[in-house]
Write a protein that holds these residues in place. Structure first.
Motif, PDB file in Angstrom:
ATOM      1  N   ALA A  57      45.623  38.264  43.572  1.00 41.00           N
ATOM      2  CA  ALA A  57      44.273  37.846  43.978  1.00 41.00           C
ATOM      3  C   ALA A  57      43.262  38.947  43.675  1.00 41.00           C
ATOM      4  O   ALA A  57      42.164  38.680  43.170  1.00 41.00           O
ATOM      5  CB  ALA A  57      44.249  37.491  45.463  1.00 41.00           C
ATOM      6  N   ALA A  58      43.618  40.192  43.961  1.00 45.31           N
ATOM      7  CA  ALA A  58      42.716  41.314  43.684  1.00 45.31           C
ATOM      8  C   ALA A  58      42.503  41.476  42.186  1.00 45.31           C
ATOM      9  O   ALA A  58      41.373  41.698  41.732  1.00 45.31           O
ATOM     10  CB  ALA A  58      43.275  42.600  44.285  1.00 45.31           C
ATOM     11  N   ALA A  59      43.562  41.351  41.403  1.00 43.56           N
ATOM     12  CA  ALA A  59      43.440  41.463  39.941  1.00 43.56           C
ATOM     13  C   ALA A  59      42.564  40.346  39.384  1.00 43.56           C
ATOM     14  O   ALA A  59      41.727  40.571  38.496  1.00 43.56           O
ATOM     15  CB  ALA A  59      44.827  41.429  39.299  1.00 43.56           C
ATOM     16  N   TRP A  60      42.743  39.145  39.910  1.00 44.08           N
ATOM     17  CA  TRP A  60      41.977  37.979  39.464  1.00 44.08           C
ATOM     18  C   TRP A  60      40.500  38.155  39.807  1.00 44.08           C
ATOM     19  O   TRP A  60      39.610  37.943  38.983  1.00 44.08           O
ATOM     20  CB  TRP A  60      42.555  36.744  40.112  1.00 44.08           C
ATOM     21  CG  TRP A  60      42.220  35.425  39.511  1.00 44.08           C
ATOM     22  CD1 TRP A  60      41.270  35.142  38.568  1.00 44.08           C
ATOM     23  CD2 TRP A  60      42.857  34.189  39.811  1.00 44.08           C
ATOM     24  NE1 TRP A  60      41.266  33.800  38.275  1.00 44.08           N
ATOM     25  CE2 TRP A  60      42.239  33.189  39.029  1.00 44.08           C
ATOM     26  CE3 TRP A  60      43.877  33.812  40.676  1.00 44.08           C
ATOM     27  CZ2 TRP A  60      42.613  31.854  39.088  1.00 44.08           C
ATOM     28  CZ3 TRP A  60      44.248  32.485  40.728  1.00 44.08           C
ATOM     29  CH2 TRP A  60      43.626  31.515  39.930  1.00 44.08           C
ATOM     30  N   ALA A  61      40.220  38.582  41.036  1.00 46.76           N
ATOM     31  CA  ALA A  61      38.838  38.814  41.465  1.00 46.76           C
ATOM     32  C   ALA A  61      38.217  39.954  40.655  1.00 46.76           C
ATOM     33  O   ALA A  61      37.034  39.896  40.289  1.00 46.76           O
ATOM     34  CB  ALA A  61      38.793  39.129  42.959  1.00 46.76           C
ATOM     35  N   PHE A  62      38.995  40.976  40.347  1.00 45.27           N
ATOM     36  CA  PHE A  62      38.514  42.076  39.517  1.00 45.27           C
ATOM     37  C   PHE A  62      38.084  41.562  38.143  1.00 45.27           C
ATOM     38  O   PHE A  62      37.017  41.900  37.644  1.00 45.27           O
ATOM     39  CB  PHE A  62      39.606  43.145  39.380  1.00 45.27           C
ATOM     40  CG  PHE A  62      39.248  44.272  38.456  1.00 45.27           C
ATOM     41  CD1 PHE A  62      38.386  45.278  38.862  1.00 45.27           C
ATOM     42  CD2 PHE A  62      39.790  44.342  37.185  1.00 45.27           C
ATOM     43  CE1 PHE A  62      38.056  46.329  38.022  1.00 45.27           C
ATOM     44  CE2 PHE A  62      39.474  45.388  36.332  1.00 45.27           C
ATOM     45  CZ  PHE A  62      38.605  46.379  36.744  1.00 45.27           C
TER      46      PHE A  62
END
Length: 128
Positions: free
Chosen positions: A90-95
């Motif tokens: 999720a963090a990678a996607w949001a990044f």
């Protein structure tokens, strides 16, 4: 400042917060390692601009990372395995979404890959 400038600043802020979240999860490198994976949604353009825009937007809206983050929180709350990995994805996607928006790559309109909700990207569209 124009609304587009604000949206680009919001994108930069989102990218920084997502990177910080990944770092707090001891996986700061996940957003960098997975950065191009989310661009695979552009393969929808093989089927045409309408299908391409739908596929691209599905991979580049904040709905996906938000749902993934919710799933990660629920997984952790119930003690299910995979919560940390889901949170890192999720963090990678949001990044990825944040960096794209900061650079001016927005959600696509169905008429052209270069036409986004943040305006036109690529060569100048003046006079066309």
């Amino acid at each position: 400042m124009t609304p587009v400038t604000w949206q680009r600043l919001e994108g930069a802020a989102l990218a920084l917060v997502a990177l910080a979240a990944a770092a707090m999860l001891e996986g700061w490198w996940w957003p960098l390692a997975l950065f191009l994976v989310f661009d695979l949604s552009a393969l929808g353009y093989v089927a045409g601009t309408r299908i391409g825009a739908i596929a691209y937007n599905a991979g580049h809206s904040l709905v996906g990372p938000s749902l993934m983050a919710g799933w990660a929180l629920a997984s952790w709350g119930f003690g299910a395995p995979g919560g940390r990995v889901a949170a890192l994805v999720a963090a990678a996607w949001a990044f990825h979404v944040g960096v794209d928006r900061a650079l001016g790559y927005g959600l696509k309109h169905a008429d052209s890959f270069q036409h986004t909700h943040l305006g036109w990207i690529g060569r100048s569209r003046a006079g066309e």
